[in-house]
Enzyme design. Structure first.
Site, PDB file in Angstrom:
ATOM      1  N   GLU A  68     -28.107 -38.081  30.471  1.00 15.63           N
ATOM      2  CA  GLU A  68     -27.560 -38.586  29.216  1.00 15.63           C
ATOM      3  C   GLU A  68     -26.129 -39.083  29.401  1.00 15.63           C
ATOM      4  OE1 GLU A  68     -26.618 -35.279  26.338  1.00 15.63           O
ATOM      5  OE2 GLU A  68     -27.455 -34.091  27.980  1.00 15.63           O
ATOM      6  N   LYS A  86     -28.487 -24.228  23.465  1.00 13.33           N
ATOM      7  CA  LYS A  86     -27.096 -23.863  23.207  1.00 13.33           C
ATOM      8  C   LYS A  86     -27.016 -22.503  22.504  1.00 13.33           C
ATOM      9  CE  LYS A  86     -25.472 -28.634  22.976  1.00 13.33           C
ATOM     10  NZ  LYS A  86     -26.744 -29.297  23.335  1.00 13.33           N
TER      11      LYS A  86
END
Length: 318
Positions: free
Chosen positions: A25, A159
Site C-alpha cells: 500500500e 490494529k
C-alpha cells in the site's frame, strides 16, 4: 493489461514470467511517517520483499489509473506532496475520474492487486471491527474487500485499537480463512498476541501456498488472511498498550472524533503516549510482514505445477 493499470516494467516482467510479486500500500508513504522517513521506510519494505526473492509492487493512484510498482520518483511525489487523499475501495472511482494522486489503503490496494493478478499483499495490521461497533456500526472496509479480491493478505493481525474478538467473528461470518503462520494466536499489531486463537495454524510456506491454491481451486471467492506476530524484540507489552488505548479512546470521545478520523487520531495518540515506541514497532512489523509475504509468494510460485494442487479438467475424475 487492464486499462486502469499502469504497471512498472519490473512488475510487468515478473507477472509475465510467473515470478512472485507482492503488492504494497501507499498510505505508509503519504499518511505515515514524516518526510523523508516515509520514503526510507517504503524503500526498506520493498527491500525486504526483494531479499525474500519476490518483486515489490507498491500501489498508488495517479493520472486516472492505478500505478502498480512505484518508482523512487513516484514515492517522492507522494511523500513530499500535501493533501494526497487516503483512498479506500469506495473512493476509487471518484479519485480515478479526477485524475489526481491517491494513497491506497488495504482495501483499495487489494482492488489493484486483483486487477493485476498479484496474489499476495502485505501490510502491518488490517482494519476491523471498532470498539463500540454495536452502536456505531463502524467496521473497516478491509474486511468486506477480503471477500471480493482474490488476494492473500499477510499481516500482523489487526490494529490493537480495534475489537479483535469481534473482528475474528466477522471474518468467520464472511468465510475468510485466517491462517496463523508458526503461531497459535491472532496477533495484535504492536503486541505478539491478542489472547485469541487463530482457526488454523500452518508452519511451512509450501503448506500455506497449497492451502491458498486449494481454496481458490474450490471456487471459493475472495482471499485469505495469513498472520504472523511482530518479533519479541520489538513487541510492546499488551497490558501497557491496553491502558494507553483506553485513554486514547476516552480522549477521542471527549473530542468528538468518529468515523474515518478515529483510526489516525487513535494511532497518533498511542504513538505520543508510548513516546514513539509504537511508531518504531509499526516500522519493524511492516518490514517483517513484507519479508514473510515475499517468502510465501515464492513458495506459491513454486507450487504452480504441483500435481497435489492441480484442478481436474471438467468431466474428468480426479
Amino acid at each position: 493489461m487492464h486499462p486502469l493499470l499502469r504497471i512498472s516494467e519490473e512488475v510487468g516482467d515478473a507477472l509475465a514470467e510467473n515470478r512472485p510479486v507482492v503488492a504494497l500500500e501507499s498510505t505508509v508513504i503519504a499518511h505515515g511517517l514524516p518526510y523523508p522517513q516515509n520514503v526510507e521506510t517504503a524503500l526498506a519494505i520493498e527491500k525486504a520483499v526483494r531479499d525474500s526473492g519476490a518483486v515489490p509492487a507498491t500501489v498508488g493512484l495517479d493520472g486516472g489509473r492505478f500505478t502498480v510498482g512505484m518508482s523512487p520518483d513516484d514515492m517522492e511525489r507522494f511523500a513530499a506532496g500535501t493533501g494526497v487523499p487516503k483512498v479506500s475501495s469506495r473512493d476509487v472511482g471518484v479519485v480515478l475520474s479526477g485524475g489526481g494522486l491517491g494513497a491506497t489503503t488495504v482495501a483499495s490496494s487489494l482492488v489493484a492487486a486483483d486487477l493485476a493478478g498479484i496474489p499476495f499483499f502485505s501490510t502491518a495490521g488490517i482494519g476491523g471491527v471498532h470498539r463500540g461497533a454495536g452502536e456505531s456500526f463502524d467496521v473497516s472496509a478491509d474486511l468486506v474487500q477480503f471477500t471480493r479480491s482474490k488476494v492473500a493478505v499477510v499481516c500482523a493481525g489487526a490494529k490493537s485499537i480495534l475489537d479483535l474478538g469481534l473482528t475474528l467473528e466477522y471474518l468467520e461470518t464472511l468465510g475468510v480463512p485466517v491462517i496463523g503462520y508458526r503461531f497459535d494466536d491472532f496477533p495484535a499489531f504492536y503486541c505478539r498476541s491478542s489472547g485469541l486463537r487463530v482457526p488454523q495454524r500452518l508452519d511451512d510456506p509450501g503448506d500455506v501456498a497449497r492451502a491458498l491454491r486449494m481454496h481458490w481451486a474450490a471456487g471459493l471467492p475472495g482471499g485469505a488472511l495469513v498472520t504472523a506476530p511482530i518479533s519479541e524484540e520489538h513487541a510492546l507489552d499488551g497490558d501497557l498498550m491496553e491502558g494507553v488505548i483506553q485513554e486514547a479512546l476516552r480522549a477521542a470521545e471527549r473530542d468528538g472524533v468518529r468515523g474515518p478520523a478515529a483510526t489516525p487520531y487513535l494511532m497518533k495518540a498511542v504513538s505520543r503516549a508510548t513516546q514513539g515506541r509504537s511508531a518504531a514497532a509499526n516500522r519493524e512489523v511492516l518490514i517483517s510482514t513484507a519479508r514473510l509475504a515475499g517468502h510465501l509468494a515464492v513458495a506459491y510460485a513454486a507450487t504452480a505445477d504441483d500435481p497435489a494442487t492441480a484442478v481436474p479438467a471438467e468431466g474428468v475424475a480426479a
